[in-house]
Design a protein around this motif. Structure first.
Motif, PDB file in Angstrom:
ATOM      1  N   THR A 177      43.062  41.101  29.086  1.00 38.93           N
ATOM      2  CA  THR A 177      43.798  42.056  28.239  1.00 38.93           C
ATOM      3  C   THR A 177      43.218  43.450  28.398  1.00 38.93           C
ATOM      4  O   THR A 177      43.940  44.421  28.603  1.00 38.93           O
ATOM      5  CB  THR A 177      43.719  41.624  26.753  1.00 38.93           C
ATOM      6  N   LYS A 178      41.890  43.545  28.340  1.00 40.74           N
ATOM      7  CA  LYS A 178      41.263  44.871  28.451  1.00 40.74           C
ATOM      8  C   LYS A 178      41.448  45.448  29.860  1.00 40.74           C
ATOM      9  O   LYS A 178      41.732  46.639  30.015  1.00 40.74           O
ATOM     10  CB  LYS A 178      39.774  44.761  28.110  1.00 40.74           C
ATOM     11  N   PHE A 195      42.738  48.572  35.151  1.00 38.87           N
ATOM     12  CA  PHE A 195      41.881  48.063  36.213  1.00 38.87           C
ATOM     13  C   PHE A 195      42.663  46.981  36.957  1.00 38.87           C
ATOM     14  O   PHE A 195      42.551  46.820  38.159  1.00 38.87           O
ATOM     15  CB  PHE A 195      40.593  47.481  35.615  1.00 38.87           C
ATOM     16  N   SER A 196      43.445  46.212  36.195  1.00 38.26           N
ATOM     17  CA  SER A 196      44.282  45.161  36.779  1.00 38.26           C
ATOM     18  C   SER A 196      45.718  45.350  36.299  1.00 38.26           C
ATOM     19  O   SER A 196      45.948  45.982  35.275  1.00 38.26           O
ATOM     20  CB  SER A 196      43.823  43.774  36.321  1.00 38.26           C
ATOM     21  N   TRP A 197      46.622  44.769  37.065  1.00 39.30           N
ATOM     22  CA  TRP A 197      48.035  44.840  36.701  1.00 39.30           C
ATOM     23  C   TRP A 197      48.591  43.429  36.581  1.00 39.30           C
ATOM     24  O   TRP A 197      48.144  42.527  37.285  1.00 39.30           O
ATOM     25  CB  TRP A 197      48.834  45.583  37.760  1.00 39.30           C
ATOM     26  N   VAL A 198      49.574  43.268  35.681  1.00 40.94           N
ATOM     27  CA  VAL A 198      50.245  41.970  35.593  1.00 40.94           C
ATOM     28  C   VAL A 198      51.234  41.917  36.759  1.00 40.94           C
ATOM     29  O   VAL A 198      52.089  42.798  36.875  1.00 40.94           O
ATOM     30  CB  VAL A 198      51.021  41.841  34.257  1.00 40.94           C
ATOM     31  N   PRO A 199      51.095  40.916  37.655  1.00 39.94           N
ATOM     32  CA  PRO A 199      52.024  40.845  38.784  1.00 39.94           C
ATOM     33  C   PRO A 199      53.473  40.724  38.304  1.00 39.94           C
ATOM     34  O   PRO A 199      53.725  40.253  37.193  1.00 39.94           O
ATOM     35  CB  PRO A 199      51.589  39.580  39.525  1.00 39.94           C
ATOM     36  N   ARG A 200      54.385  41.148  39.172  1.00 40.97           N
ATOM     37  CA  ARG A 200      55.795  41.239  38.783  1.00 40.97           C
ATOM     38  C   ARG A 200      56.356  39.907  38.279  1.00 40.97           C
ATOM     39  O   ARG A 200      57.123  39.860  37.354  1.00 40.97           O
ATOM     40  CB  ARG A 200      56.624  41.737  39.974  1.00 40.97           C
ATOM     41  N   PHE A 229      31.058  40.215  29.655  1.00 42.92           N
ATOM     42  CA  PHE A 229      31.470  41.135  30.713  1.00 42.92           C
ATOM     43  C   PHE A 229      32.993  41.095  30.804  1.00 42.92           C
ATOM     44  O   PHE A 229      33.620  40.067  30.525  1.00 42.92           O
ATOM     45  CB  PHE A 229      30.850  40.719  32.063  1.00 42.92           C
ATOM     46  N   ASP A 230      33.568  42.218  31.227  1.00 42.71           N
ATOM     47  CA  ASP A 230      35.023  42.287  31.371  1.00 42.71           C
ATOM     48  C   ASP A 230      35.468  41.851  32.759  1.00 42.71           C
ATOM     49  O   ASP A 230      36.574  41.349  32.936  1.00 42.71           O
ATOM     50  CB  ASP A 230      35.506  43.733  31.158  1.00 42.71           C
ATOM     51  N   VAL A 231      34.612  42.101  33.748  1.00 45.30           N
ATOM     52  CA  VAL A 231      35.010  41.836  35.125  1.00 45.30           C
ATOM     53  C   VAL A 231      33.770  41.467  35.936  1.00 45.30           C
ATOM     54  O   VAL A 231      32.646  41.847  35.582  1.00 45.30           O
ATOM     55  CB  VAL A 231      35.708  43.095  35.725  1.00 45.30           C
ATOM     56  N   PHE A 232      33.980  40.700  36.996  1.00 47.04           N
ATOM     57  CA  PHE A 232      32.874  40.279  37.851  1.00 47.04           C
ATOM     58  C   PHE A 232      33.230  40.701  39.273  1.00 47.04           C
ATOM     59  O   PHE A 232      34.237  40.262  39.824  1.00 47.04           O
ATOM     60  CB  PHE A 232      32.722  38.755  37.772  1.00 47.04           C
ATOM     61  N   ASN A 233      32.422  41.557  39.864  1.00 46.55           N
ATOM     62  CA  ASN A 233      32.738  42.079  41.202  1.00 46.55           C
ATOM     63  C   ASN A 233      31.819  41.488  42.271  1.00 46.55           C
ATOM     64  O   ASN A 233      30.652  41.200  41.997  1.00 46.55           O
ATOM     65  CB  ASN A 233      32.565  43.598  41.246  1.00 46.55           C
ATOM     66  N   ALA A 234      32.370  41.359  43.450  1.00 44.58           N
ATOM     67  CA  ALA A 234      31.545  40.919  44.586  1.00 44.58           C
ATOM     68  C   ALA A 234      32.095  41.554  45.848  1.00 44.58           C
ATOM     69  O   ALA A 234      33.285  41.839  45.940  1.00 44.58           O
ATOM     70  CB  ALA A 234      31.590  39.403  44.710  1.00 44.58           C
TER      71      ALA A 234
END
Ligand SMILES: CCCCCCCCCCCCCC(=O)SCCNC(=O)CCNC(=O)[C@H](O)C(C)(C)COP(=O)(O)OP(=O)(O)OC[C@H]1O[C@@H](n2cnc3c(N)ncnc32)[C@H](O)[C@@H]1OP(=O)(O)O
Length: 549
Positions: free
Chosen positions: A320-321, A327-332, A490-495
């Motif tokens: 949601t955040k 940062f992210s989008w809901v796909p179509r 955490f809101d997101v996990f990056n690699a």
């Protein structure tokens, strides 16, 4: 804080060097800049500008059409050279397919499209690196070396320049004492307001003071390598660059190197050629300690990256955040509710025997790390002290917070212990690097976790790569890392696409990001490392094993 431009010109005029070779470099660096224009754009009297007036070739037109940008003639020329090197049609009449192919190979497409991180590079003729063309780094288009090795030999201590490079009279050098909370807070503030932003200026890295203390005080660090620039009159910190020592293995060669990071110039002082002065001063400080190689990463392309890694992220922690802050989008073909459901994680870690790493695990983790890292072409070599520092010293204040996060925690490190043999079979770690959400009404901080080092003894079994057993173990390990990070809010996990990440990124539902990170070596030539090639956005091959925080 605004510094008059005329003062900056003095930087330029007074940054004269006693060293003959440097003299000519510096004068070229700064002398060509006209304050009324972007110094990265050619002035009207330069050759490039004249070239611009030339009738555009077919290839140039094709390039412009492909990228939607006006590509400088020298880039067009480089593309043509590459086409030629690849055995393709190399005339000015090269068709769009030749050009696209060459661009993709060179990654210039992304640069030209503005994907390559921090701005500036797109405007610049790639052939005009006035500073970098004077440095011991492979120059663009040089091609892979026949043998790995240094570019210029090391100097004895007495031949290293002893005086700091001159700054204009309104500025002074400062050595930052990272043990002093006041000075660390100054670096934190400089970086929080002026460090790396994404292309749309939506997010900006926000390194905490604890993070900086952890990252800059590795065992054997030199305080002289934490270089700052202050305004003389009010002592405000307006520039910074740092280095920490690292024993690096690049393919079969092992050598001490400086890991250079956190280069930052106050926004009001940009494009005044201060960065080259900071780089030269930190280089001098590194040379004074008898070290002549360095490793660094950047979003920008300068001469010459030897590996390009695709940044990958997952939106599966606080969907949601992430959608809220774009940062992210809901796909179509999906709803937010479905996206949340799809990204839901278990509360409990799944691997039997997984627990937080403790002091007593250090010897086993050191051994496991060393053995696992043999898989990669470029890795830091760490002894037990360094392993302790990397994985335990950023653990936050004991007795605070909850099971998942302590106050001031920077690093999370977990091991998997076989309960019968008490052998540590796997370990994983990640670190916290939040970003400021710029100008957002509801959210001010994006809590991001970044994958750090990990290892699994599954890699040592015969055919572990081929039969999928390593991939399976890593998927379990990183699956638990996501659960830990989620519980730690955490809101997101990056690699990034490095180490063995291609064995689990897709399966653990990491979404492909569009940020690139270029890896560089200073004064060392080596052929490109894996990371350059990619399949479906995930790089293949086992090249880079250095995590740059
Ligand atoms: C042996 C020991 C060796 C030690 C040293 C090893 C080398 C270490 C190298 C540093 C590794 C850093 C690793 C990190 O920390 S990467 C993070 C860099 N920081 C940021 O992106 C924060 C936001 N940006 C800024 O603060 C400024 O824009 C910076 C400070 C980046 C440039 O300031 P400014 O925008 O006001 O520019 P200028 O007019 O002063 O200078 C322009 C010249 O500087 C070259 N430039 C610009 N950005 C970078 C960059 N990221 N790496 C290498 N070179 C860079 C540029 O190509 C041009 O040279 P040339 O193209 O004309 O030739």
């Amino acid at each position: 804080m605004s510094v008059p431009t005329s003062k900056i010109e003095e930087i330029i005029d007074t940054t004269q060097d006693s060293d003959a070779q440097d003299d000519s470099d510096d004068n070229r660096d700064v002398g060509e800049n006209d304050d009324n224009q972007n110094p990265q754009e050619p002035s009207s009297s330069t050759g490039s500008s004249k070239k611009k007036k030339k009738k555009k070739s077919k290839a140039a037109k094709a390039l412009n059409a492909l990228t939607g940008k006006s590509i400088p003639q020298s880039v067009v020329d480089r593309v043509l050279e590459t086409v030629r090197a690849e055995g393709g049609e190399a005339s000015e009449h090269a068709n769009a397919d030749n050009v696209r192919q060459a661009l993709e190979q060179m990654k210039i497409m992304d640069v030209a499209k503005g994907k390559a991180g921090i701005g500036g590079i797109n405007k610049k003729d790639m052939g005009e690196h006035k500073f970098w063309s004077t440095q011991p780094v492979p120059q663009m288009g040089e091609g892979p070396p026949e043998e790995d090795g240094y570019i210029e030999p090391s100097k004895p201590a007495e031949e290293v320049r002893q005086d700091p490079y001159p700054l204009p009279k309104d500025f002074e050098w400062t050595m930052i004492d990272i043990n002093d909370p006041k000075q660390t807070a100054e670096v934190h503030e400089l970086l929080s307001l002026n460090y790396v932003e994404d292309d749309d200026a939506t997010f900006r890295f926000k390194y905490s003071a604890e993070f900086l203390q952890w990252a800059l005080q590795v065992p054997g660090y030199y305080k002289e390598w934490h270089v700052g620039v202050r305004v003389k009159s009010n002592k405000k910190l307006v520039g910074f660059i740092s280095g920490v020592p690292m024993l690096l293995r690049v393919r079969k060669h092992k050598f001490m190197a400086a890991e250079i990071n956190y280069l930052c110039v106050h926004k009001k002082l940009r494009s005044k050629r201060l960065a080259p002065v900071l780089i030269k001063e930190v280089t001098r400080q590194v040379h004074l300690k008898g070290i002549f190689q360095a490793i660094y990463t950047a979003g920008v392309v300068v001469p010459t990256p030897f590996s390009l890694l695709l940044g990958i992220n997952t939106g599966n922690l606080n969907v949601t955040k992430l959608v809220d802050v774009q940062f992210s989008w809901v796909p179509r073909n999906m709803t937010l509710a479905r996206m949340i459901r799809l990204n839901q994680l278990a509360n409990k870690m799944q691997l039997p025997g997984i627990r937080e790493m403790t002091e007593s695990d250090i010897p086993q983790v050191t051994e496991l790390y060393a053995k696992y890292m043999e898989r990669f072409d470029m890795v830091p070599i760490m002894n037990a002290h360094e392993i302790r520092h990397q994985f335990l010293s950023g653990g936050g204040k004991a007795g605070t917070g909850d099971k998942w996060r302590r106050e001031g925690q920077v690093v999370w490190a977990y091991v998997v212990e076989n309960k019968d043999t008490h052998k540590i079979t796997d370990f994983l770690s990640f670190y916290s690097l939040p970003s400021t959400v710029i100008n957002h009404q509801k959210h001010s901080l994006l809590e991001a976790a970044y994958l750090h080092y990990y290892a699994s003894d599954a890699a040592f079994a015969e055919n572990a790569d081929e039969n999928g057993s390593l991939s399976h173990r890593l998927q379990g390990l990183i699956g638990d890392a996501l659960i830990i990070a989620n519980n730690a809010k955490f809101d997101v996990f990056n690699a990034l696409t490095m180490m063995d990440n291609n064995l689990f990124l897709k399966e653990t539902r990491f979404a492909t990001g569009n940020g690139y990170l270029n890896f560089y070596l200073y004064n060392w030539r080596t052929a490109p490392l894996a990371g350059m090639k990619s399949e479906n956005g995930v790089s293949i091959g086992r090249g880079i094993g250095v995590v740059m925080v």
